[in-house]
Design an enzyme around this catalytic site. Structure first.
Site, PDB file in Angstrom:
ATOM      1  N   HIS A  37       0.849  -1.195   0.000  1.00 35.51           N
ATOM      2  CA  HIS A  37       0.000   0.000   0.000  1.00 35.51           C
ATOM      3  C   HIS A  37       0.880   1.239   0.000  1.00 35.51           C
ATOM      4  O   HIS A  37       1.866   1.305   0.723  1.00 35.51           O
ATOM      5  CB  HIS A  37      -0.895  -0.018   1.247  1.00 35.51           C
ATOM      6  CG  HIS A  37      -1.620   1.263   1.498  1.00 35.51           C
ATOM      7  ND1 HIS A  37      -1.413   2.015   2.628  1.00 35.51           N
ATOM      8  CD2 HIS A  37      -2.533   1.933   0.750  1.00 35.51           C
ATOM      9  CE1 HIS A  37      -2.191   3.090   2.581  1.00 35.51           C
ATOM     10  NE2 HIS A  37      -2.876   3.065   1.454  1.00 35.51           N
ATOM     11  N   HIS A 114       2.952  10.689  -1.335  1.00 31.10           N
ATOM     12  CA  HIS A 114       2.031  10.404  -0.240  1.00 31.10           C
ATOM     13  C   HIS A 114       2.349  11.397   0.846  1.00 31.10           C
ATOM     14  O   HIS A 114       3.172  11.167   1.714  1.00 31.10           O
ATOM     15  CB  HIS A 114       2.147   8.983   0.290  1.00 31.10           C
ATOM     16  CG  HIS A 114       1.066   8.685   1.281  1.00 31.10           C
ATOM     17  ND1 HIS A 114       1.229   8.870   2.625  1.00 31.10           N
ATOM     18  CD2 HIS A 114      -0.211   8.285   1.109  1.00 31.10           C
ATOM     19  CE1 HIS A 114       0.103   8.561   3.253  1.00 31.10           C
ATOM     20  NE2 HIS A 114      -0.784   8.209   2.348  1.00 31.10           N
TER      21      HIS A 114
END
Length: 305
Positions: A37, A114
């Site tokens: 992820h 991210h």
């Protein structure tokens, strides 16, 4: 005789090439595949601008407290410790990508993202885009085509994709591009062929219930499927565990429950396909997922677990 890709000198580096022929002939959507992820958050630059995917209050904090706030953000932005190469050698085969341009920067450079901007790397499942105009998408798609070339598998019926088919045609990469810019490009697969339902919870029991529910709906979708075995922090979670970070405060303490669910799964038409995790190096995650494929074999052909 099959032509299988060469290994990389690690037990799981060529696990697909080591599968029994019964499994390499099965649709890939029936196999258990380990994934990561937010795959490329192993390095984020504390000196870079805050990413455009961040909430307004996060951007405000970063502006007010600068480096201190960004150091806290790093602890809550990083979801992996391993580099792409290390993940690949560990057996990870699905990579979850968030990508952005840098606001106010000239040119069309693309950055995996991210929270903070990471290294300039290009890989597989492009599912979130930030601060990207039409020209950025053209640039990124062209870059993918140039980098991977004939190794890119054309979009086709999911059922027809087996490892044998991929090896025979010398395909090594399937790129999913969740944006209309790629809809007429044969080597860019649409996002609806790889749904990845998101539980959006901090509670492991709620997560496993959600994963079970979405798996029950899987067979009728006729697609690949991602089970996101991850917990997602809320603002109050971050506030409570501010100095500890995602790994220490949320992931490590709940891994036993999550991994118990993973170990109890079975691949196949109505079972798991791709399973993703944060910090894939904290447990024997990849190996556990890979070994689930034994359950697809007749009992006398299964390898010791």
């Amino acid at each position: 005789m099959k032509t299988r890709p060469a290994g990389i000198g690690n037990a799981n580096a060529d696990w697909m090439g080591s599968l029994p022929s019964k499994l390499s002939a099965m649709p890939l959507k029936h196999l258990a595949v380990p994934g990561s992820h937010d795959s490329f958050t192993y390095w984020v630059d504390v000196h870079a601008p805050v990413g455009p995917d961040q909430k307004v209050y996060v951007k405000y904090l970063a502006t007010m407290f600068s480096i201190l706030a960004k150091k806290v953000m790093v602890k809550w932005s990083m979801t992996q410790n391993l580099t792409f190469k290390e993940q690949l050698e560990a057996g990870i085969r699905y990579f979850d990508l968030r990508v952005s341009s840098k606001p106010r920067e000239s040119g069309h450079e693309i950055y995996f993202i991210h929270g903070l901007f990471g290294h300039k790397v290009v890989f597989l499942d492009f599912n979130h885009y930030y601060a990207m105009g039409a020209e950025h998408h053209v640039y990124l798609i062209n870059m993918l085509k140039q980098v991977f070339g004939s190794k890119l598998c054309n979009d086709c019926a999911v059922e027809s994709i087996t490892l044998d088919f991929l090896w025979k045609n010398k395909y090594q990469v399937i790129v999913f591009y969740h944006h209309p810019s790629a809809q007429d490009i044969p080597v860019m697969w649409p996002g609806n062929k790889i749904p990845a339902p998101w539980a959006n919870t901090t509670r492991p029991k709620k997560l496993t219930q959600f994963l079970e529910t979405t798996l029950q709906q899987r067979a009728k979708q006729g697609s690949f499927h991602v089970s996101q075995a991850i917990l997602t922090p809320k603002p109050k979670t971050v506030a409570k565990g501010l100095v500890w970070g995602l790994r220490s405060y949320l992931v490590e303490r709940n891994l036993p429950t999550i991994m118990s669910w993973v170990e109890a799964q079975r691949p196949g038409q109505e079972g798991v396909n791709i399973i993703t995790s944060d910090f894939v190096d904290l447990t024997d995650f990849a190996n556990i997922v890979i070994k689930l494929n034994n359950l697809l074999l007749p009992e006398h052909d299964r390898r010791p677990r």
